[in-house]
Design an enzyme around this catalytic site. Structure first.
Site, mmCIF file in Angstrom:
data_model
loop_
_atom_site.group_PDB
_atom_site.id
_atom_site.type_symbol
_atom_site.label_atom_id
_atom_site.label_comp_id
_atom_site.label_asym_id
_atom_site.label_seq_id
_atom_site.Cartn_x
_atom_site.Cartn_y
_atom_site.Cartn_z
ATOM 1 N N ASP A 313 12.913 9.293 -2.438
ATOM 2 C CA ASP A 313 13.183 9.155 -1.007
ATOM 3 C C ASP A 313 14.479 8.422 -0.707
ATOM 4 O O ASP A 313 15.065 8.613 0.363
ATOM 5 C CB ASP A 313 12.016 8.437 -0.329
ATOM 6 C CG ASP A 313 10.781 9.330 -0.229
ATOM 7 O OD1 ASP A 313 10.948 10.555 -0.267
ATOM 8 O OD2 ASP A 313 9.667 8.796 -0.116
ATOM 9 N N GLU A 316 17.489 11.090 -2.802
ATOM 10 C CA GLU A 316 17.547 12.483 -2.359
ATOM 11 C C GLU A 316 17.603 12.627 -0.838
ATOM 12 O O GLU A 316 18.137 13.607 -0.322
ATOM 13 C CB GLU A 316 16.323 13.246 -2.885
ATOM 14 C CG GLU A 316 16.348 13.455 -4.387
ATOM 15 C CD GLU A 316 15.109 14.168 -4.904
ATOM 16 O OE1 GLU A 316 15.194 14.780 -5.978
ATOM 17 O OE2 GLU A 316 14.041 14.096 -4.249
ATOM 18 N N LEU A 318 18.029 9.607 1.442
ATOM 19 C CA LEU A 318 18.633 8.463 2.131
ATOM 20 C C LEU A 318 17.699 7.965 3.236
ATOM 21 O O LEU A 318 17.966 8.119 4.429
ATOM 22 C CB LEU A 318 20.007 8.820 2.713
ATOM 23 C CG LEU A 318 21.046 9.411 1.768
ATOM 24 C CD1 LEU A 318 22.370 9.584 2.491
ATOM 25 C CD2 LEU A 318 21.233 8.549 0.529
ATOM 26 N N ARG A 321 18.163 6.678 6.922
ATOM 27 C CA ARG A 321 18.453 7.541 8.082
ATOM 28 C C ARG A 321 17.278 7.602 9.050
ATOM 29 O O ARG A 321 17.449 7.881 10.236
ATOM 30 C CB ARG A 321 18.772 8.973 7.632
ATOM 31 C CG ARG A 321 20.044 9.133 6.836
ATOM 32 C CD ARG A 321 20.329 10.594 6.585
ATOM 33 N NE ARG A 321 19.302 11.234 5.754
ATOM 34 C CZ ARG A 321 19.212 12.553 5.559
ATOM 35 N NH1 ARG A 321 20.064 13.361 6.168
ATOM 36 N NH2 ARG A 321 18.280 13.059 4.780
ATOM 37 N N GLY A 395 9.184 12.100 6.322
ATOM 38 C CA GLY A 395 8.230 13.202 6.371
ATOM 39 C C GLY A 395 6.877 12.720 6.852
ATOM 40 O O GLY A 395 6.711 12.262 7.988
ATOM 41 N N ASN A 396 5.895 12.797 5.977
ATOM 42 C CA ASN A 396 4.521 12.438 6.345
ATOM 43 C C ASN A 396 4.233 10.958 6.201
ATOM 44 O O ASN A 396 3.344 10.419 6.874
ATOM 45 C CB ASN A 396 3.531 13.228 5.486
ATOM 46 C CG ASN A 396 3.790 13.061 3.991
ATOM 47 O OD1 ASN A 396 4.882 13.359 3.527
ATOM 48 N ND2 ASN A 396 2.806 12.584 3.251
ATOM 49 N N TYR A 397 4.953 10.259 5.324
ATOM 50 C CA TYR A 397 4.653 8.849 5.054
ATOM 51 C C TYR A 397 5.546 7.919 5.866
ATOM 52 O O TYR A 397 6.721 8.198 6.115
ATOM 53 C CB TYR A 397 4.846 8.532 3.562
ATOM 54 C CG TYR A 397 3.567 8.627 2.756
ATOM 55 C CD1 TYR A 397 2.573 7.656 2.871
ATOM 56 C CD2 TYR A 397 3.353 9.686 1.881
ATOM 57 C CE1 TYR A 397 1.403 7.737 2.136
ATOM 58 C CE2 TYR A 397 2.185 9.775 1.139
ATOM 59 C CZ TYR A 397 1.220 8.803 1.272
ATOM 60 O OH TYR A 397 0.047 8.879 0.549
ATOM 61 N N ASP A 398 4.968 6.770 6.233
ATOM 62 C CA ASP A 398 5.711 5.674 6.844
ATOM 63 C C ASP A 398 5.693 4.501 5.865
ATOM 64 O O ASP A 398 4.620 4.102 5.386
ATOM 65 C CB ASP A 398 5.062 5.237 8.161
ATOM 66 C CG ASP A 398 5.113 6.335 9.209
ATOM 67 O OD1 ASP A 398 5.914 6.223 10.140
ATOM 68 O OD2 ASP A 398 4.326 7.305 9.091
ATOM 69 N N ASP A 460 19.432 -8.895 -8.467
ATOM 70 C CA ASP A 460 20.623 -9.499 -9.068
ATOM 71 C C ASP A 460 20.430 -11.017 -8.989
ATOM 72 O O ASP A 460 20.699 -11.639 -7.961
ATOM 73 C CB ASP A 460 21.862 -9.044 -8.297
ATOM 74 C CG ASP A 460 23.167 -9.528 -8.914
ATOM 75 O OD1 ASP A 460 23.119 -10.415 -9.784
ATOM 76 O OD2 ASP A 460 24.228 -9.033 -8.497
ATOM 77 N N ASP A 601 25.222 -12.804 -16.935
ATOM 78 C CA ASP A 601 24.977 -12.511 -15.527
ATOM 79 C C ASP A 601 24.052 -11.293 -15.493
ATOM 80 O O ASP A 601 24.466 -10.186 -15.843
ATOM 81 C CB ASP A 601 26.308 -12.222 -14.838
ATOM 82 C CG ASP A 601 26.185 -12.115 -13.330
ATOM 83 O OD1 ASP A 601 25.061 -12.210 -12.813
ATOM 84 O OD2 ASP A 601 27.229 -11.938 -12.670
#
Length: 685
Positions: A313, A316, A318, A321, A395-398, A460, A601
């Protein structure tokens, strides 16, 4: 060159000296980026912006600027462009400081494609409506193209020669009875279609079986389906009459002893920068950057129409958005501070999502508490946490991504999952009466394939600086021996992760396995290395066979942890270009040179996951489910850092050494009664 673009670029150069190097791109800067890109020789009216994001300067340059040893780093943006007409994709870096294109390269598709554009997806309905094979396949089911909605889904990579160099999507259809009807209740199963977005043509139709389209409504927003409102719930009001405890300066946040910066990226969503904790007046660094670098949702149904279902998600689609604009009292409750999200649309213009990020404080129960049997002392402190979150609908999921900061220095990250499960027609039970082994039946004739949600957090870390080591710590059960004659002894083992190639590790709840990120330079007053410990949730890793396509593309999901040396180019766990990538990108590339990891690091790549066998209670909308991990200080402080948290005030219920507490002491161990004192310190009668 357009004069207005030159003017905007000049204005940006004047502002560059006062913009923090890690600040999210502003609307004005996105305008400047478009002005620079529009003057590139191959830019046309058919060029679309797939991605625009801050090209963060390397860590050492940021440190040098902050210390006053160097000027502000060149402020840059990374830009992915796709020409709809020619099919050419490019990856460029432009300088906002100079107005120049720093570098550019063609993305030829051999190592992945740019994400699918909304512009491309919008053409799919028209393509299918004009395809005779698709119209005929629907007709055999008593349907027309006007009866169905199409769900275009990422294609993955399965080595099909006829898909080489193409931009492929695979589509499933859902029947929609009327405009307000939720489509997920009515999958048109046994049928799928592959399309090439470049040519705008159907490549293949997979028509294997005609299922009855499930008829039961999934309209969870229909009052008749919801039923009568639940009675008896009284209002809960959360108020802070004196306002919140945090302060905000742009994207810089201070709360309690914490300091940090917020950021937003259309691919990664919410980003936390430069987390530090004030300890006796010194701001001690803990984490330089934390984000969700990738996620994958692989499905476990091997049927001919669904074996390819797996979605990255972030890489492929972004998912930034689709960030929600949050509403007070619905998504966030209390004294709220909202931050807008800004990113470029497909024409390169700035798009603003208002109230995209929510920040507030929450009470979190007891912080510490003790009633002493010998002195009668009775002390309690309340805990609270700072909550920073955003929601996106893919799509279908939040998905909600929540970062929590606690008064004692703990950091927690939680993914919240709700929305609607992806549905199928339920094939029916097997002849022997056993259920279909790859999906749950959640309503009459309606299935929900088994699947996983695997999130990869890029952490990081900078524990008291950039010289760190990661140790794997296990609880160790000891057998009866001369030194353990009663068999009660147990201990722990601690072993450093010495190099990248051996850094892949799996959680083990039976051993209480954790990973300690320790400074190799700093110690506490007892001479112990200062450190934080990553506490994973012991959940299954990627369930797919190692030889499968998704396993090759989502190597990060095979382990709960990988560790690499910091490299600013290594930002995404599955690589830069995930769409249709053949596999081996990201983590496999990052660890291939097997760099040493002790005293370096370091970046941790932590996968936390949820394996979902859907249940009837998940329909027609799924109650919230969770996946999380925790980072806790371990010998980082010399003592409990919350001793100075004030006692609760205002209600008169939290008085130290109350008469009730002393009564409990007296009836317990027969402690001297003169140890029981009143709230003012005088002995109780």
């Amino acid at each position: 060159m357009n004069t207005r673009n030159l003017d905007v670029a000049a204005e940006q150069r004047q502002l560059a000296s006062v913009v923090h190097p890690l600040a999210s791109l502003s609307s004005e800067e996105i305008d400047v980026v478009r002005g620079i890109v529009a003057n590139m020789p191959d830019f046309t009216e058919n060029t679309r912006f797939s991605y625009v994001g801050l090209e963060e300067p390397i860590k050492s340059d940021v440190f040098a600027w902050e210390s006053g040893e160097a000027p502000a780093p060149d402020r840059r943006a990374r830009v992915w462009l796709h020409d709809l007409d020619k099919g050419v994709s490019t990856d460029s870096v432009v300088s906002l400081t100079t107005g120049l294109v720093v570098k550019t390269a063609v993305v030829d598709g051999s190592e992945g494609q740019l994400p699918v554009l909304d512009t491309e997806a919008m053409n799919i309905i028209a393509i299918l409506a004009s395809d005779e094979g698709w119209v005929a396949a629907l007709a055999t089911r008593g349907l027309t193209t006007g009866d169905v909605q199409i769900m275009p889904l990422s294609a993955g990579h399965y080595g099909y020669p006829d898909e080489d160099g193409l931009r492929v999507v695979r589509c499933l259809a859902f029947k929609q009875d009327y405009p307000a009807d939720h489509i997920w209740a009515h999958p048109v199963d046994g049928l799928s279609v592959y399309l090439d977005l470049l040519q705008g043509v159907v490549l293949k139709i997979i028509d294997t079986r005609i299922f009855d389209v499930p008829a039961e409504s999934g309209n969870y927003d229909d009052p008749e389906i919801q039923g009568a409102p639940l009675q008896g719930l009284k209002p809960i009001k959360i108020t802070q009459p004196e306002g919140p405890s945090f302060t905000v300066d742009g994207e810089h946040i201070a709360w309690g002893n914490w300091k940090l910066r917020l950021g937003f990226d259309v691919r990664e969503g919410l980003i936390l920068h430069q987390l530090s904790f004030a300890d006796e007046g010194v701001d001690r660094p803990i984490m330089y950057r934390g984000s969700i670098s990738e996620m994958v949702v692989p499905y476990g149904d091997p049927s001919p129409n669904r074996f390819w279902q797996n979605y990255f998600d972030a890489g492929e689609f972004l998912y930034g958005r689709f960030t929600n604009s949050l509403a007070l009292g619905c998504d966030c409750v209390g004294e709220i501070k909202y931050f807008d999200a800004v990113f470029a649309d497909e024409l390169g213009a700035p798009r603003v999502v208002e109230n995209a990020i929510c920040m507030h404080e929450e009470d979190f129960g007891s912080l510490w508490k003790h009633t002493d049997l010998f002195t009668g002392a009775h002390e309690v402190r309340r805990s609270r946490r700072l909550v920073i979150s955003f929601f996106t609908t893919v799509g279908n999921y939040d998905y909600g991504f929540f970062w929590y900061l606690y008064l004692d220095g703990t950091i927690e990250c939680e993914a919240k999952l709700t929305g609607v499960v992806f549905t199928s027609a339920y094939p029916g039970d097997n002849a022997d009466g056993t259920p279909y082994p790859y999906a749950s039946q959640i309503a009459p004739g309606l299935g929900a394939p088994y699947h996983q949600h695997l999130f990869n957090a890029r952490l990081d870390m900078t524990i008291d600086g950039t010289s760190n080591v990661v140790n794997e710590i296990d609880a160790v059960r000891l057998p009866v021996s001369a030194t353990n004659p009663h068999g009660n002894a147990f201990t722990k083992s601690s072993s450093p992760i010495t190099s990248e190639a051996v850094s892949g590790r799996v959680a083990d709840g039976s051993r209480g396995r954790v990973w300690q990120i320790a400074s190799t330079d700093a110690t506490n007053r007892l001479g112990q290395p200062t450190s934080y410990v990553l506490h994973p949730t012991d959940a299954p890793t990627l369930m797919m066979d190692p030889s499968s396509s998704v396993a090759k593309r989502a190597t990060f999901g095979a382990k709960h942890l990988y560790v690499t040396r910091y490299d600013p180019a290594e930002r995404y766990a599955a690589g830069d270009f995930v769409n249709m990538h053949p596999g081996g990108g990201g983590i496999p590339e990052f660890i291939a040179d097997d760099e040493p990891l002790v005293g370096e690091d370091l970046v941790l790549w932590h996968t936390f996951a949820l394996t979902h066998f859907p249940r009837s209670e998940d329909w027609p909308i799924m109650p919230m489910d969770y996946a999380r991990f925790t980072l806790k200080p371990y010998n980082f402080f010399d003592k409990n850092p919350t001793l100075n948290v004030p006692a609760p005030v205002g209600e008169g219920h939290c008085i130290a050494s109350s008469d009730q507490a002393c009564g409990e002491v007296r009836s317990g161990l027969g402690v001297r009664e003169d140890h029981c004192v009143d709230g003012d310190g005088s002995p109780l009668p």
